[in-house]
Write an enzyme that holds these catalytic residues in place. Structure first.
Site, mmCIF file in Angstrom:
data_model
loop_
_atom_site.group_PDB
_atom_site.id
_atom_site.type_symbol
_atom_site.label_atom_id
_atom_site.label_comp_id
_atom_site.label_asym_id
_atom_site.label_seq_id
_atom_site.Cartn_x
_atom_site.Cartn_y
_atom_site.Cartn_z
ATOM 1 N N ASP A 1 0.830 -1.209 0.000
ATOM 2 C CA ASP A 1 0.000 0.000 0.000
ATOM 3 C C ASP A 1 0.865 1.260 0.000
ATOM 4 O OD1 ASP A 1 -2.420 1.330 -0.046
ATOM 5 O OD2 ASP A 1 -2.628 1.349 2.138
ATOM 6 N N TRP B 1 2.813 7.988 -2.645
ATOM 7 C CA TRP B 1 4.211 8.137 -3.086
ATOM 8 C C TRP B 1 4.267 9.037 -4.325
ATOM 9 C CZ3 TRP B 1 7.093 7.129 -7.458
ATOM 10 C CH2 TRP B 1 8.478 7.033 -7.302
ATOM 11 N N HIS C 1 2.155 3.345 -9.048
ATOM 12 C CA HIS C 1 1.866 1.926 -9.318
ATOM 13 C C HIS C 1 2.985 1.294 -10.151
ATOM 14 C CE1 HIS C 1 -1.961 2.342 -7.465
ATOM 15 N NE2 HIS C 1 -2.525 3.047 -8.420
ATOM 16 N N ASN D 1 -11.074 -2.633 -5.005
ATOM 17 C CA ASN D 1 -10.346 -1.696 -5.873
ATOM 18 C C ASN D 1 -11.049 -1.490 -7.218
ATOM 19 O OD1 ASN D 1 -7.025 -2.734 -4.714
ATOM 20 N ND2 ASN D 1 -8.304 -1.049 -4.000
ATOM 21 N N LEU E 1 -6.597 -4.884 7.620
ATOM 22 C CA LEU E 1 -6.366 -5.989 6.680
ATOM 23 C C LEU E 1 -7.021 -5.757 5.326
ATOM 24 C CD1 LEU E 1 -6.661 -9.075 9.059
ATOM 25 C CD2 LEU E 1 -4.596 -8.053 8.098
HETATM 26 C C1 IPE Z 1 -5.434 -2.673 -0.052
HETATM 27 O O1 IPE Z 1 -5.117 -1.342 -0.209
HETATM 28 C C2 IPE Z 1 -5.399 -3.375 -1.373
HETATM 29 C C3 IPE Z 1 -4.095 -3.490 -2.005
HETATM 30 C C4 IPE Z 1 -2.953 -3.075 -1.538
HETATM 31 C C5 IPE Z 1 -4.113 -4.162 -3.285
HETATM 32 P P1 IPE Z 1 -6.232 -0.210 -0.318
HETATM 33 O O2 IPE Z 1 -5.545 1.074 -0.469
HETATM 34 O O3 IPE Z 1 -7.217 -0.583 -1.368
HETATM 35 O O4 IPE Z 1 -6.949 -0.350 1.099
HETATM 36 P P2 IPE Z 1 -7.847 0.697 1.905
HETATM 37 O O5 IPE Z 1 -8.892 1.207 0.971
HETATM 38 O O6 IPE Z 1 -6.936 1.788 2.372
HETATM 39 O O7 IPE Z 1 -8.387 -0.102 3.048
HETATM 40 C C1 IPE Z 2 -1.737 0.231 -3.326
HETATM 41 O O1 IPE Z 2 -1.492 1.597 -3.345
HETATM 42 C C2 IPE Z 2 -1.960 -0.330 -4.697
HETATM 43 C C3 IPE Z 2 -3.349 -0.738 -4.952
HETATM 44 C C4 IPE Z 2 -4.324 -0.680 -4.091
HETATM 45 C C5 IPE Z 2 -3.634 -1.241 -6.284
HETATM 46 P P1 IPE Z 2 -2.670 2.644 -3.315
HETATM 47 O O2 IPE Z 2 -3.103 2.925 -4.710
HETATM 48 O O3 IPE Z 2 -3.770 2.204 -2.419
HETATM 49 O O4 IPE Z 2 -1.924 3.898 -2.709
HETATM 50 P P2 IPE Z 2 -2.462 4.895 -1.616
HETATM 51 O O5 IPE Z 2 -2.900 4.094 -0.428
HETATM 52 O O6 IPE Z 2 -3.609 5.646 -2.222
HETATM 53 O O7 IPE Z 2 -1.292 5.780 -1.304
HETATM 54 MG MG MG Z 3 -4.110 2.435 -0.429
#
Ligand code: IPE
Ligand code: IPE
Ligand code: MG
Length: 247
Positions: free
Chosen positions: A25, A30, A42, A73, A200
């Site tokens: 995450d 970043w 990503h 997602n 989680l």
């Molecule tokens: C969890 O991250 C899913 C992945 C890292 C693939 P999210 O960014 O989607 O989780 P929440 O929404 O903060 O709980």
């Molecule tokens: C995790 O990074 C990657 C996926 C959930 C696909 P995020 O996209 O959730 O990044 P933040 O949490 O918004 O920084």
């Molecule tokens: Mg995230």
């Protein structure tokens, strides 16, 4: 603060987790911090994956499960979802033969019905190509939700009960474990979540019943082999009691 490699605590080999699961995450934050669109985060996140896997292998870990895309997602803006799917396509194109050469067995878990047919084909081909590899196990959770996984398992069980194949009173932990996406994969010993959140997010709810949890504020694209070693060192210092008493 990451310690330089030479200062890392020596981790007792017996205390190396056999299976590490990672919630990768922080990609979006970043990128935002650098004034880039989220997709740049990503991309960087996908690039560092190779180093994480190598670091796991070097440390003596046998299984790495990564949370790449959650069932929830799909609710992100269409552009971000399509950027992520494009990255997945190119990751598979670029990495599969090198994973195979390294003896990695790939398994993808999640609701793949939602994934575009061409990517599904790439995944099936990659799983087939690597199915007999024994060097390392990489499990990618894609379109994955633990509750959805449990629902699917319950539906299968209910059908088997209806058809008289099994009786309700014979259901035990193994019956359920064997029907989850993760059948035949041992439960994770250590679960790492980068990015600072301490939840989680619907990842491996059944499997992580006794998993050690490790949360770090480091954003996923900044996560290095040294950070991984720090997590492993902390794991080695924990006492897993499984409900029993110390000693
Ligand atoms: C969890 O991250 C899913 C992945 C890292 C693939 P999210 O960014 O989607 O989780 P929440 O929404 O903060 O709980
Ligand atoms: C995790 O990074 C990657 C996926 C959930 C696909 P995020 O996209 O959730 O990044 P933040 O949490 O918004 O920084
Ligand atoms: Mg995230």
């Amino acid at each position: 603060m990451a310690l330089p490699l030479k200062n890392m605590p020596q981790t007792d080999k017996a205390k190396i987790p056999s299976h590490i699961a990672i919630i990768m995450d922080g990609n979006g934050r970043w990128a935002k911090a650098r004034g880039f669109p989220r997709v740049v985060g990503h991309k960087k996140g996908a690039e560092i994956l190779r180093h994480t896997m190598e670091a796991c292998k070097d440390a003596g870990v046998h299984y790495l499960t990564i949370y790449a895309f959650s069932a929830e997602n799909w609710k992100r803006p269409v552009v971000e979802v399509s950027d992520l799917m494009e990255l997945l396509r190119s990751f598979l194109d670029r990495e599969i033969s090198s994973l195979h050469e390294k003896g990695v067995k790939l398994r993808v878990i999640g609701d793949l019905n939602k994934i575009a047919p061409d990517i599904r084909k790439q995944i099936e081909a990659a799983e087939k190509l690597t199915e007999n590899n024994t060097g390392f196990n990489l499990i990618v959770a894609l379109s994955y939700g633990a509750r959805q996984e449990i629902i699917q398992t319950m539906q299968t069980l209910a059908k088997r009960i209806e058809s008289g194949e099994i009786s309700a009173s014979n259901i035990d932990e193994t019956t359920i474990s064997d029907l989850l996406y993760t059948s035949a994969i041992p439960d994770p010993d250590l679960l790492i979540r980068t990015g600072g959140e301490q939840r989680l997010s619907n990842f491996l709810l059944w499997q992580s019943a006794y998993t050690e949890l490790y949360f770090t504020p480091v954003l996923w694209p900044d996560f290095t082999a040294v950070h991984l070693q720090e997590a492993i060192a902390e794991y080695a210092n924990r006492e897993r009691r499984y409900g029993t008493t110390s000693g």
